[in-house]
Design an enzyme around this catalytic site. Structure first.
Site, PDB file in Angstrom:
ATOM      1  N   CYS A 184       0.086   4.032  -1.275  1.00 43.36           N
ATOM      2  CA  CYS A 184       1.230   4.183  -2.171  1.00 43.36           C
ATOM      3  C   CYS A 184       2.143   4.196  -1.537  1.00 43.36           C
ATOM      4  CB  CYS A 184       1.353   4.201  -3.481  1.00 43.36           C
ATOM      5  SG  CYS A 184       0.385   3.672  -4.862  1.00 43.36           S
ATOM      6  N   GLN A 201      -7.238   6.180 -12.245  1.00 44.08           N
ATOM      7  CA  GLN A 201      -8.214   6.199 -11.477  1.00 44.08           C
ATOM      8  C   GLN A 201      -9.285   6.632 -12.638  1.00 44.08           C
ATOM      9  OE1 GLN A 201      -8.809   5.343  -8.713  1.00 44.08           O
ATOM     10  NE2 GLN A 201      -7.012   5.496  -7.988  1.00 44.08           N
ATOM     11  N   THR A 213       2.843   3.136 -12.525  1.00 44.30           N
ATOM     12  CA  THR A 213       3.312   3.898 -11.391  1.00 44.30           C
ATOM     13  C   THR A 213       4.629   3.807 -12.708  1.00 44.30           C
ATOM     14  OG1 THR A 213       2.729   3.820  -9.842  1.00 44.30           O
ATOM     15  CG2 THR A 213       5.816   4.122 -10.587  1.00 44.30           C
TER      16      THR A 213
END
Length: 378
Positions: A319, A173, A76
């Site tokens: 999240c 990812q 993030t």
């Protein structure tokens, strides 16, 4: 099926991979280093050596210079740092299926995706051409966190650069699961996160192309660490663990992809036979990831049923503070009400065939009994 009430099988790797033994060993070793990496005495230099070794290892794995590997607290922060640091004077375009961290930071125009989840190349080209002379920053993920769909980033970058646009790639990812370097992608910046490939939580990195060295304005000014691009004392054990995990993950990518891909295909075949649909199944995808829609059965109900059977899966991104919400990814792909009826199964590096077999049995049983429990649900 798991029969002990205190046992479970973890199939939520895209939320966080299990910690690798090599990462834990590196963390323990780094935790014993006393000094602050910014100190000039011998203890500080010892800590600095651990930090820079980890940075150099990551830089080598992903094809950047060590000075262009900015260590962060995770994916993030890396994404937000890249977007806010490069968006000045530019309009921001972000794919419709981007992670919420990117969508929240971008606050720009949304580029649609095709029904298979791949970014709509034609729509992006039209949006770039309609900029009225204002250059763009385009945000595109390499692999989607919910469906595993892989974008053709090299082609997207070529189009964007032809229009004078910069490209930031969320590779959180993808790192450790499919091979890439920043040079191969052609991107201007790339974000990765350690706990997605078997490292600890709390460490990530922003990788910058050479020309972007001075382009990043820090979110945290602090004491000027990370060459002024990210203030704060670095989390040395987490960073060391991240580098160790990345080394192992990248080395074993091909073998793991073959193994997990075969098991994912077995899960999908059984799920389709039980009435499910595979999201993005016609596009290139991560070998460990499948998103399964079971029409008429709420995702939350499926999660509870599978959890009671001893299997940990998710309804998409992890999240959202523990909430099960309708997937914006599947909405963008055109799934309509079925977007609220999907679960994600993401196989970790440590999964076994017996665990996959058990999940297939549990899923098939769940799919067979939920219609009577959830008749008419959407």
């Amino acid at each position: 099926m798991n029969t002990r009430r205190d046992s479970f099988t973890y199939l939520d790797a895209n939320a966080s991979e299990p910690l690798r033994a090599e990462a834990l060993a590196a963390m323990v070793s780094a935790a014993g280093v006393v000094g602050n990496p910014s100190s000039v005495h011998r203890a500080g230099r010892a800590a600095r050596a651990v930090l820079e070794t980890a940075r150099e290892d990551l830089a080598t794995l992903f094809g950047v210079s060590a000075e262009n590997c900015v260590l962060t607290s995770g994916g993030t922060e890396a994404n937000v740092l890249a977007i806010t640091g490069q968006a000045r004077g530019r309009r921001v375009l972000a794919g419709a299926t981007e992670h919420d961290a990117v969508r929240g930071a971008a606050q720009g125009q949304v580029v649609p995706v095709r029904p298979d989840g791949v970014l709509d190349h034609g729509a992006l080209e039209r949006m770039l051409a309609a900029g009225g002379g204002t250059p763009a920053l385009v945000c595109v993920m390499l692999a989607n966190n919910e469906t595993g769909v892989i974008n053709p980033v090299r082609d997207i970058v070529a189009l964007c650069h032809a229009h004078g646009a910069l490209v930031h790639v969320d590779a959180v990812q993808a790192a450790g699961r499919i091979p890439f370097t920043i040079g191969e992608l052609g991107a201007d910046s790339v974000a990765i996160s350690g706990h997605k490939f078997g490292g600890p939580k709390g460490a990530g990195a922003l990788l910058l192309a050479g020309a972007r060295f001075h382009a990043i304005t820090p979110l945290l000014a602090g004491g000027g660490q990370e060459q002024g691009r990210r203030g704060g004392t670095p989390a040395l054990p987490a960073i060391a663990g991240m580098a160790a995990a990345a080394t192992v993950a990248v080395a074993g990518m091909a073998q793991q992809a073959d193994r997990l891909g075969a098991w994912r295909d077995r899960i999908e075949a059984a799920a389709v036979a039980a009435g499910a649909r595979v999201c993005g199944g016609t596009a290139p995808r991560l070998a460990n990831t499948t998103s399964l829609v079971l029409p008429g059965r709420r995702a939350q109900t499926q999660l509870i049923a599978l959890d009671m059977a001893g299997y940990c899966v998710s309804a998409g991104s992890a999240c959202s503070s523990g909430k099960v919400t309708r997937s914006h990814v599947l909405d963008a792909m055109g799934f309509g009400d079925d977007a609220g009826c999907a679960i994600r199964v993401s196989l970790p590096w440590s999964v076994t065939q017996a665990q996959v077999d058990g999940f297939i049995a549990a899923y098939t049983a769940m799919a067979g009994r939920l219609p009577a429990l959830q008749a008419g649900a959407a």
